[in-house]
Design a protein around this motif. Structure first.
Motif, PDB file in Angstrom:
ATOM      1  N   CYS A 256     122.403  -2.931  47.274  1.00 12.46           N
ATOM      2  CA  CYS A 256     121.010  -3.211  46.425  1.00 12.46           C
ATOM      3  C   CYS A 256     121.234  -2.499  45.359  1.00 12.46           C
ATOM      4  CB  CYS A 256     119.822  -2.773  47.347  1.00 12.46           C
ATOM      5  SG  CYS A 256     119.483  -3.959  48.400  1.00 12.46           S
ATOM      6  N   THR A 257     121.632  -1.359  45.229  1.00 15.20           N
ATOM      7  CA  THR A 257     121.889  -0.484  44.162  1.00 15.20           C
ATOM      8  C   THR A 257     123.155  -0.981  43.431  1.00 15.20           C
ATOM      9  OG1 THR A 257     121.370   1.505  45.676  1.00 15.20           O
ATOM     10  CG2 THR A 257     122.425   1.987  43.458  1.00 15.20           C
ATOM     11  N   GLU A 258     123.986  -1.409  43.884  1.00 14.41           N
ATOM     12  CA  GLU A 258     125.190  -2.022  43.244  1.00 14.41           C
ATOM     13  C   GLU A 258     124.626  -3.210  42.286  1.00 14.41           C
ATOM     14  OE1 GLU A 258     128.857  -0.730  45.997  1.00 14.41           O
ATOM     15  OE2 GLU A 258     127.954  -3.055  45.931  1.00 14.41           O
ATOM     16  N   ARG A 259     123.791  -3.895  42.970  1.00 16.20           N
ATOM     17  CA  ARG A 259     123.244  -5.133  41.960  1.00 16.20           C
ATOM     18  C   ARG A 259     121.798  -5.004  41.226  1.00 16.20           C
ATOM     19  NH1 ARG A 259     126.126  -6.019  46.509  1.00 16.20           N
ATOM     20  NH2 ARG A 259     127.250  -8.021  46.814  1.00 16.20           N
ATOM     21  N   GLY A 260     121.322  -3.742  41.465  1.00 12.82           N
ATOM     22  CA  GLY A 260     120.234  -3.410  40.436  1.00 12.82           C
ATOM     23  C   GLY A 260     118.790  -3.600  41.222  1.00 12.82           C
ATOM     24  N   TYR A 261     119.087  -3.964  42.584  1.00 13.20           N
ATOM     25  CA  TYR A 261     117.668  -4.444  43.516  1.00 13.20           C
ATOM     26  C   TYR A 261     116.933  -3.120  44.001  1.00 13.20           C
ATOM     27  CZ  TYR A 261     120.237  -9.135  43.832  1.00 13.20           C
ATOM     28  OH  TYR A 261     120.891 -10.016  43.387  1.00 13.20           O
ATOM     29  N   LYS A 262     115.636  -3.245  44.053  1.00  9.38           N
ATOM     30  CA  LYS A 262     115.107  -2.322  44.782  1.00  9.38           C
ATOM     31  C   LYS A 262     114.884  -2.467  46.149  1.00  9.38           C
ATOM     32  CE  LYS A 262     112.231   1.593  44.352  1.00  9.38           C
ATOM     33  NZ  LYS A 262     110.894   1.435  44.090  1.00  9.38           N
ATOM     34  N   PHE A 263     115.247  -1.474  47.006  1.00 11.03           N
ATOM     35  CA  PHE A 263     115.616  -1.426  48.425  1.00 11.03           C
ATOM     36  C   PHE A 263     114.505  -0.913  49.192  1.00 11.03           C
ATOM     37  CE2 PHE A 263     117.674   0.126  52.401  1.00 11.03           C
ATOM     38  CZ  PHE A 263     117.637  -0.839  52.938  1.00 11.03           C
ATOM     39  N   TYR A 264     113.768  -1.436  49.965  1.00  8.25           N
ATOM     40  CA  TYR A 264     112.546  -1.099  50.853  1.00  8.25           C
ATOM     41  C   TYR A 264     113.027  -1.175  52.420  1.00  8.25           C
ATOM     42  CZ  TYR A 264     109.757  -1.640  46.614  1.00  8.25           C
ATOM     43  OH  TYR A 264     109.569  -1.589  45.346  1.00  8.25           O
ATOM     44  N   ARG A 265     112.533  -0.084  53.192  1.00  9.46           N
ATOM     45  CA  ARG A 265     113.015  -0.024  54.583  1.00  9.46           C
ATOM     46  C   ARG A 265     111.605   0.891  55.376  1.00  9.46           C
ATOM     47  NH1 ARG A 265     115.756   3.803  52.261  1.00  9.46           N
ATOM     48  NH2 ARG A 265     116.548   5.771  53.323  1.00  9.46           N
ATOM     49  N   PRO A 266     111.321   0.424  56.495  1.00  8.90           N
ATOM     50  CA  PRO A 266     110.399   1.158  57.236  1.00  8.90           C
ATOM     51  C   PRO A 266     111.423   2.436  57.801  1.00  8.90           C
ATOM     52  CG  PRO A 266     110.354  -0.971  57.893  1.00  8.90           C
ATOM     53  CD  PRO A 266     111.814  -0.935  57.192  1.00  8.90           C
ATOM     54  N   SER A 267     110.533   3.508  58.201  1.00  4.48           N
ATOM     55  CA  SER A 267     111.223   4.814  59.152  1.00  4.48           C
ATOM     56  C   SER A 267     111.209   3.887  60.445  1.00  4.48           C
ATOM     57  CB  SER A 267     110.034   5.729  59.175  1.00  4.48           C
ATOM     58  OG  SER A 267     109.921   6.419  58.072  1.00  4.48           O
ATOM     59  N   PRO A 268     112.433   4.347  61.143  1.00  2.00           N
ATOM     60  CA  PRO A 268     112.925   3.933  62.273  1.00  2.00           C
ATOM     61  C   PRO A 268     111.845   3.550  63.353  1.00  2.00           C
ATOM     62  CG  PRO A 268     114.607   5.366  61.674  1.00  2.00           C
ATOM     63  CD  PRO A 268     113.264   5.335  60.532  1.00  2.00           C
ATOM     64  N   ILE A 269     110.775   4.573  63.445  1.00  2.00           N
ATOM     65  CA  ILE A 269     109.721   4.551  64.370  1.00  2.00           C
ATOM     66  C   ILE A 269     108.778   3.271  64.031  1.00  2.00           C
ATOM     67  CG2 ILE A 269     107.992   5.838  62.882  1.00  2.00           C
ATOM     68  CD1 ILE A 269     108.498   5.987  66.909  1.00  2.00           C
ATOM     69  N   PHE A 270     108.971   2.755  62.717  1.00  2.00           N
ATOM     70  CA  PHE A 270     107.911   1.781  62.450  1.00  2.00           C
ATOM     71  C   PHE A 270     108.952   0.254  62.745  1.00  2.00           C
ATOM     72  CE2 PHE A 270     105.539   4.813  60.128  1.00  2.00           C
ATOM     73  CZ  PHE A 270     104.429   4.776  60.966  1.00  2.00           C
ATOM     74  N   CYS A 271     110.171   0.570  62.679  1.00  2.00           N
ATOM     75  CA  CYS A 271     111.122  -0.777  63.032  1.00  2.00           C
ATOM     76  C   CYS A 271     110.963  -1.466  64.361  1.00  2.00           C
ATOM     77  CB  CYS A 271     112.659  -0.383  62.658  1.00  2.00           C
ATOM     78  SG  CYS A 271     112.871   0.150  60.899  1.00  2.00           S
ATOM     79  N   THR A 272     110.952  -0.551  65.323  1.00  2.00           N
ATOM     80  CA  THR A 272     110.799  -0.904  66.748  1.00  2.00           C
ATOM     81  C   THR A 272     109.390  -1.432  66.964  1.00  2.00           C
ATOM     82  OG1 THR A 272     110.429   1.360  67.291  1.00  2.00           O
ATOM     83  CG2 THR A 272     112.670   0.439  67.611  1.00  2.00           C
TER      84      THR A 272
END
Length: 307
Positions: A256-272
């Motif tokens: 995402c950084t290489e392409r100029g996209y904003k990247f979002y991810r939940p903390s691992p505890i909110f992934c499960t």
């Protein structure tokens, strides 16, 4: 969170009947503890939310019955939530700046979806799996003697291995460049193990774990970047149990950084799987006017976007 992982480890995976029984045993306790920790009561909240699909029907039925009972007893609105929508909405918990539209890769034990999040509660699946990435992690983990749950164990072992040691295939689906399939990759790992056994060669489990993980991550990242480019998306999120995988998170952020996209991810505890994500999804459904009646039922094969 009341986890059943230790119980199901004995069987190498989730046993539906046991999961349902444990849900019955724990659901009231979990509700009481959640309210206590939040400093709230059933009277002080606005609505009751519940996952009603997709998933294991027995476990879903326990949740739906509990939610309907609480909503009826306290005269509260009932809001049914799609499980995958919950995973997507987990990103809102820690990223208040994230607003639709955006692209979300949902990767879990039973699902691998590329979703165009058009608005709150409005989704279009632009890529899906014929077989889930999470299941592939579990099967390969079992094959190399790691046991259940496969994802975290493969990730841990992969740190000790060489991800370029074995050239496992990157799966393609001939009739759709956005769809995923991991069955061929699973077969390739099993074939590799069988060949080593037949030749009497020593198996380097760390190299297998690292090479397998890289093959999965490469495909997930490649398809997500292709979808973002094709649909003109500048915001990319990940969600689901496999989204807690460190190698996937690192590779996706780099791409995402290489392409100029904003990247979002939940903390691992909110992934499960967790109730917070269902609450967030229900909040947006509630303000959109979504309400369910007392005939709400579990729908184990519920499609995203269905009501």
């Amino acid at each position: 969170i009341s986890s059943q992982i230790e119980l199901h480890k004995l069987y190498g995976g989730v046993v539906p009947e046991i999961a349902s029984r444990k849900h019955v045993e724990k659901v009231n306790f979990v509700v009481r503890e959640a309210l206590k920790e939040a400093g709230e009561t059933l009277d002080s909240i606005d609505a009751i939310a519940v996952t009603y699909g997709p998933g294991l029907v027995g476990a879903l039925l326990v949740g739906v019955a509990e939610a309907k009972a609480l909503a009826f007893a306290k005269n509260k609105p009932l809001v049914g939530v799609h499980h995958i929508e919950g995973h997507i909405c987990a990103n809102y918990i820690e990223h208040p700046d994230l607003e639709p539209p955006f692209l979300c890769l949902v990767v879990s034990g039973g699902h691998t979806h590329l979703v165009d999040v058009k608005d709150y509660g409005k989704y279009e699946i632009i890529g899906c799996t014929r077989d889930a990435a999470g299941e592939a992690f579990d099967k390969v983990a079992r094959a190399i003697g790691l046991g259940y749950p496969g994802g975290p164990k493969i990730e841990a072992l992969a740190r000790e291995g060489n991800k370029d040691a074995i050239a496992f295939p990157r799966a393609k689906v001939s009739d759709s460049k956005m769809d995923f399939s991991f069955s061929g990759l699973k077969s390739s790992v099993l074939n590799y193990l069988n060949k080593c056994e037949m030749k009497g060669e020593e198996v380097n489990r760390a190299d297998i774990a690292a090479s397998f993980q890289k093959a999965v991550v490469d495909v997930l990242v490649e398809h997500t970047m292709q979808a973002a480019a094709d649909f003109g998306m500048k915001k990319v999120a990940i969600a689901g149990g496999v989204a807690s995988n460190g190698a996937l998170r690192t590779a996706m952020e780099k791409a995402c950084t290489e392409r100029g996209y904003k990247f979002y991810r939940p903390s691992p505890i909110f992934c499960t799987d967790n109730a917070a994500m269902i609450g967030v999804a229900a909040y947006y459904e509630y303000i959109r006017g979504t309400r369910h009646s007392w005939d709400l039922n579990a729908v184990p094969n519920l499609k995203l976007g269905e009501r």
